[in-house]
Write an enzyme that holds these catalytic residues in place. Structure first.
Site, PDB file in Angstrom:
ATOM      1  CE1 TYR A 297      -4.374   1.222   0.537  1.00 48.96           C
ATOM      2  CE2 TYR A 297      -2.983   3.124   1.572  1.00 48.96           C
ATOM      3  CZ  TYR A 297      -4.773   2.331   1.288  1.00 48.96           C
ATOM      4  OH  TYR A 297      -5.598   3.619   0.624  1.00 48.96           O
ATOM      5  CE1 TYR A 341      -5.624   5.891  -1.909  1.00 45.97           C
ATOM      6  CE2 TYR A 341      -7.292   7.395  -2.067  1.00 45.97           C
ATOM      7  CZ  TYR A 341      -7.002   6.839  -0.971  1.00 45.97           C
ATOM      8  OH  TYR A 341      -6.729   6.864   0.795  1.00 45.97           O
TER       9      TYR A 341
END
Length: 388
Positions: A297, A341
């Site tokens: 991430y 995103y």
């Protein structure tokens, strides 16, 4: 106290389908429509119909309720529906929830989804806006009056400490940005397709919250992503090779807050990801040397470095050199810095493609992929593996 034994979930469920919308800055349609498009695409990928679905999992930060998505997709009755808190920290936990439901026999086919207009609508990067009083708000209240108003400013505190303790410069973060954008440049689905960057580009980008520059921060995206989870046995009978959920875990550290955990003894690590790492390694039977691809991430570059260290790929302070040497294929879709995103859900999809052998940046022979969710918050992770 964190789990100290291998759990029994590993190998009992698999991801059988993935689907997404295009990734844009202005989708021109509602978040519900994005969710429905992604869910239908994932079901089609698996060779299933909406009527086959009896479970749905999403994030608490979502405007498309499970029952509404079910109705809009043409699903029937649901026997399981669940939401996971803490923003991007929920990404891998949605898959864990789905796998738990399948393993327990509560549901047979569970779809995990995330859809938002994060660029054209609500922008998380804009920081804290009006919110109702809550216990979570108390923690933020210690930081907001001093100008720490956005996620970048919260991460900057830990990033500055990391550089100081290890005697590094902000260039250390640039290696992550360069690698992500290298893979995004060859990924047609990525927003930054065809646009790689150099360390010089990173150093020339404007400050956002020192020591973070623009190219240390993930982009903002409109789009949707969905994943279909079912039993391994059923997945083997479907259209695509299954991505076996070898391990799934959630983690919250001591003195945990939502991105403002500044009162811990050490700001140079991510204890919540340490909890996840230990359980993933215990349950999967893997270690760092067994992982072929890392999908970590990357809302902000410093936390990618800290994750590598928490998982034991390298020692403390050694992650910049580890990334620079490309010792592990990292974020082969371009990550959230380069592709999109989507609160990490697109990263889970890339892990599935790597296991299937269908990624545009395929790592030859990839059979085990580590995936992580948002950091600085209670988080989650997965180890996905090829069947057999």
């Amino acid at each position: 106290m964190s789990a100290r034994v291998r759990d029994s979930l590993g190998g009992r469920a698999a991801i059988a389908g993935i689907g997404a919308t295009e990734f844009s800055k202005d989708s021109g349609r509602s978040e519900l429509r994005l969710a429905v498009e992604a869910v239908r695409a994932a079901l089609d990928d698996a060779g299933l119909a909406p009527a086959d679905v009896d479970g749905l999992v999403t994030f608490t930060m979502d405007t498309s309720p499970e029952i509404t998505v079910a109705q809009a997709c043409g699903m029937g009755e649901l026997s399981f529906f669940s939401r996971v808190h803490y923003g991007g920290g929920a990404a891998c936990a949605t898959v864990q929830q789905a796998a738990l439901a399948v393993a327990a026999g509560v549901a047979e086919v569970v779809v995990c989804y995330r859809a938002f207009n994060e660029r054209s609508g609500r922008r998380f990067g804009a920081g804290v806006r009006h919110r109702e009083p809550s216990a979570e708000g108390v923690a933020l209240g210690w930081a907001l009056p001093f100008g720490l108003l956005t996620p970048a400013s919260w991460v900057a505190m830990a990033a500055r400490r990391y550089l100081h303790v290890h005697g590094l410069t902000p260039e250390a973060f640039g290696y992550v940005a360069v690698v992500d954008r290298k893979y995004a440049a060859t990924n047609p689905a990525a927003w930054f397709h065809g646009r790689p960057i150099t360390l010089a580009d990173h150093a020339a980008s404007r400050w956002i919250a020192e020591p973070l520059r623009l190219l240390d921060c993930c982009q903002e995206t409109d789009g949707g992503q969905a994943l279909v989870v079912t039993s391994l046995e059923r997945a083997r009978e479907l259209r695509r090779p299954p991505a076996v959920i070898a391990a799934a875990a959630q983690g919250s550290g001591r003195a945990q807050e939502q991105m403002t955990s500044f009162y811990r003894d050490d700001l140079t690590g991510l204890p919540e990801m340490g909890v996840v790492a230990r359980q993933l390694w215990r349950t999967s039977g893997c270690g760092p040397a067994d992982i072929d691809v890392g999908i970590l991430y990357d809302h902000f570059t410093p936390f990618v470095l800290m994750q590598l260290e928490e998982f034991g790929f390298c020692g403390r302070g050694e992650a910049p050199d580890f990334v620079a040497a490309e010792r592990l294929p990292l974020n082969t879709h371009g990550g959230q810095l380069g592709e999109a995103y989507l609160h990490g859900m697109n990263g889970v999809a890339e892990a599935v493609r790597q296991v299937r052998g269908t990624s545009v940046n395929q790592v030859p022979g990839a059979s085990r992929v580590l995936v992580t969710a948002g950091t600085g918050v209670p988080t989650s992770g997965l180890v996905l593996a090829a069947d057999g």
